[in-house]
Design a protein around this motif. Structure first.
Motif, short mmCIF file in Angstrom:
data_model
loop_
_atom_site.label_atom_id
_atom_site.label_comp_id
_atom_site.label_asym_id
_atom_site.label_seq_id
_atom_site.Cartn_x
_atom_site.Cartn_y
_atom_site.Cartn_z
N ARG A 23 0.83 -1.31 -0.13
CA ARG A 23 0.06 0.03 -0.10
C ARG A 23 0.90 1.25 0.01
O ARG A 23 0.53 2.26 -0.82
N VAL A 24 1.75 1.11 0.71
CA VAL A 24 2.66 2.51 1.11
C VAL A 24 3.43 2.70 0.07
O VAL A 24 3.80 3.80 -0.63
N LEU A 25 4.46 1.80 -0.21
CA LEU A 25 5.46 1.90 -1.39
C LEU A 25 4.84 1.83 -2.88
O LEU A 25 5.51 1.96 -3.79
N ASP A 26 3.66 0.77 -3.05
CA ASP A 26 3.23 0.53 -4.06
C ASP A 26 4.26 -0.55 -4.86
O ASP A 26 4.52 -0.35 -6.26
N PHE A 27 4.66 -1.47 -4.13
CA PHE A 27 5.79 -2.43 -4.69
C PHE A 27 5.32 -3.94 -4.34
O PHE A 27 4.86 -4.19 -3.54
N PRO A 28 5.22 -4.53 -5.55
CA PRO A 28 4.63 -6.10 -5.31
C PRO A 28 5.97 -6.97 -4.77
O PRO A 28 6.58 -7.71 -5.71
N ASP A 29 5.86 -6.87 -3.44
CA ASP A 29 7.09 -7.68 -3.07
C ASP A 29 6.60 -9.35 -2.68
O ASP A 29 5.94 -9.33 -1.74
N LEU A 30 7.52 -10.31 -3.30
CA LEU A 30 7.04 -11.54 -2.99
C LEU A 30 8.01 -12.19 -2.11
O LEU A 30 8.36 -13.29 -1.95
N THR A 31 9.16 -11.32 -1.66
CA THR A 31 9.94 -11.77 -0.84
C THR A 31 9.59 -12.37 0.53
O THR A 31 10.27 -13.38 1.24
N VAL A 32 8.35 -12.04 0.80
CA VAL A 32 7.78 -12.22 2.26
C VAL A 32 7.70 -13.84 2.15
O VAL A 32 7.91 -14.38 3.36
N ASP A 33 7.32 -14.73 1.18
CA ASP A 33 7.37 -16.06 1.55
C ASP A 33 8.49 -16.63 2.03
O ASP A 33 8.50 -17.84 2.42
N GLY A 34 9.88 -15.93 1.59
CA GLY A 34 10.88 -16.56 1.94
C GLY A 34 11.42 -15.83 3.43
O GLY A 34 11.99 -16.56 4.13
N SER A 35 11.13 -14.61 3.61
CA SER A 35 11.72 -13.81 4.80
C SER A 35 11.00 -14.26 6.12
O SER A 35 11.43 -14.28 7.20
N LEU A 36 9.67 -14.87 5.91
CA LEU A 36 9.11 -15.37 7.02
C LEU A 36 9.67 -16.63 7.62
O LEU A 36 9.80 -16.40 8.90
N THR A 37 9.83 -17.27 6.67
CA THR A 37 10.74 -18.49 7.35
C THR A 37 12.05 -18.14 7.59
O THR A 37 12.68 -18.84 8.66
N THR A 38 12.94 -17.33 7.10
CA THR A 38 14.02 -16.69 7.44
C THR A 38 14.12 -16.40 8.90
O THR A 38 15.04 -16.74 9.72
N GLY A 39 13.13 -15.36 9.37
CA GLY A 39 12.96 -15.07 10.71
C GLY A 39 12.86 -16.42 11.79
O GLY A 39 13.32 -16.25 12.74
N ALA A 40 11.90 -17.10 11.34
CA ALA A 40 11.50 -18.49 12.03
C ALA A 40 12.75 -19.25 12.12
O ALA A 40 13.33 -19.86 13.12
N ALA A 41 13.50 -19.34 11.14
CA ALA A 41 14.82 -20.40 11.12
C ALA A 41 15.70 -19.65 11.98
O ALA A 41 16.62 -20.24 12.81
N THR A 42 16.01 -18.33 11.71
CA THR A 42 17.28 -17.57 12.80
C THR A 42 16.73 -18.04 14.04
O THR A 42 17.79 -18.21 14.90
N ALA A 43 15.50 -17.36 14.44
CA ALA A 43 15.17 -17.70 16.05
C ALA A 43 14.97 -19.04 16.40
O ALA A 43 15.71 -19.37 17.65
N ALA A 44 14.93 -20.12 15.66
CA ALA A 44 15.19 -21.52 15.97
C ALA A 44 16.21 -21.84 16.29
O ALA A 44 16.74 -22.42 17.08
N ALA A 45 17.34 -21.66 15.28
CA ALA A 45 18.59 -21.75 15.34
C ALA A 45 19.12 -21.30 16.62
O ALA A 45 20.13 -21.97 17.45
#
Length: 314
Positions: A23-45
């Motif tokens: 909405r704010v930047l008007d940018f179609p960012d599909l990184t989300v599908d990977g970065s959510l798992t990255t945050g989870a993996a980092t915390a878990a490790a």
């Protein structure tokens, strides 16, 4: 139902990140599908390595932000289409996440997490006290997003999304604004991933698949119902939409629909949220709200709607 609300609030953090780019930047960012798992993996490790759960969760934000920055750099410095840049980063993160975890899933068995005290007390999904805790956390993050978007940098980001050429003529580094916004957006997504993994008790390599659609459903559904006239209202709508989405999924499962149908239901919700405001009474809801948030009768709205057309004709 309480569990669905808890889950919706945690995903509301992710939806706030999607709101920043979509909405704010008007940018179609599909990184989300990977970065959510990255945050989870980092915390878990890190938690498995004996680190403090709070620091591990903060690290999930940082690694998510790095992923978003990579997408931003590919787009701005590499002149790669924004959609393709996000896809490339998302694909690369699959391997990165496997490297971080060392395997496809990393469960929290006897490790202490931020959620452990609540689970040990037997409160998860059973008491409104946990809902209030999650609501407080999400509301604090919402207020921080509201404050940031009201700063000079935040206003420059909004201007970049609205009219990039115009704001660039004023000397604003729009490339920097894009990279910063993508970093913050995916940082929030990574933070959500870290909390969701601790809530579920496991970080899984596939937990981020299709999550961008969930985020879009939350943003579109919430703003179609609550509105987006002001920033504080738009961010509130995102959280409301996330909780409402989870309640709809909960209701669908209760009536006997299969878990495999959830992606289809999500797609239908997004389509409905996009089309319903254009049909029937809902089409007139935004124009029936005045600046004070009160509804006005249709006859009070009509002159205001007609005035621009008459001026244009003149």
């Amino acid at each position: 139902m309480i569990g669905a609300i808890e889950f919706g609030l945690l995903y509301g953090i992710m939806a706030l990140g999607v709101y920043l780019t979509f909405r704010v930047l008007d940018f179609p960012d599909l990184t989300v599908d990977g970065s959510l798992t990255t945050g989870a993996a980092t915390a878990a490790a890190l938690i498995h390595a004996g680190q403090n759960p709070l620091l591990a969760t903060a690290a999930g934000f940082v690694t998510g932000a790095i992923a978003g920055a990579v997408t931003g750099i590919l787009h701005t410095k590499g002149n790669i289409d924004g959609l393709l840049a996000g896809i490339l980063t998302m694909i690369a993160l699959w391997s990165v996440n496997l490297r971080i975890m060392g395997k496809s899933n990393l469960p929290f068995l006897r490790e202490d997490t931020l959620i452990s005290p609540l689970r040990e007390a037997g409160w998860m999904g059973k008491t409104w006290f946990v809902v209030l805790i999650f609501l407080a956390v999400v509301f604090i993050i919402k207020l921080l997003v509201d404050w940031f978007l009201s700063t000079d940098i935040g206003l420059a980001i909004q201007a970049t999304g609205n009219n990039e050429q115009m704001i660039r003529s004023f000397g604003v580094n729009t490339d920097g604004m894009k990279i910063l916004t993508l970093s913050l957006s995916n940082g929030l997504v990574g933070l959500a991933g870290a909390l969701i993994a601790q809530y579920n008790g496991v970080a899984d390599i596939s937990m981020g698949i299709g999550v961008i659609l969930v985020g879009l459903a939350s943003v579109i559904l919430g703003q179609a119902i609550v509105g987006q006239r002001w920033i504080w209202l738009a961010t509130l709508a995102v959280i409301v939409g996330s909780v409402l989405y989870r309640l709809i999924i909960f209701g669908a499962l209760r009536v006997g629909l299969n878990q495999d149908d959830m992606k289809l239901i999500t797609a239908i919700l997004v389509v409905a949220a996009l089309l319903l405001p254009r049909w029937g009474f809902l089409k007139r809801v935004p124009s029936l709200r005045d600046r004070g948030g009160r509804r006005r009768p249709p006859e009070a709205v009509a002159p205001e709607v007609a005035a621009p057309a008459e001026a244009k004709g003149a």
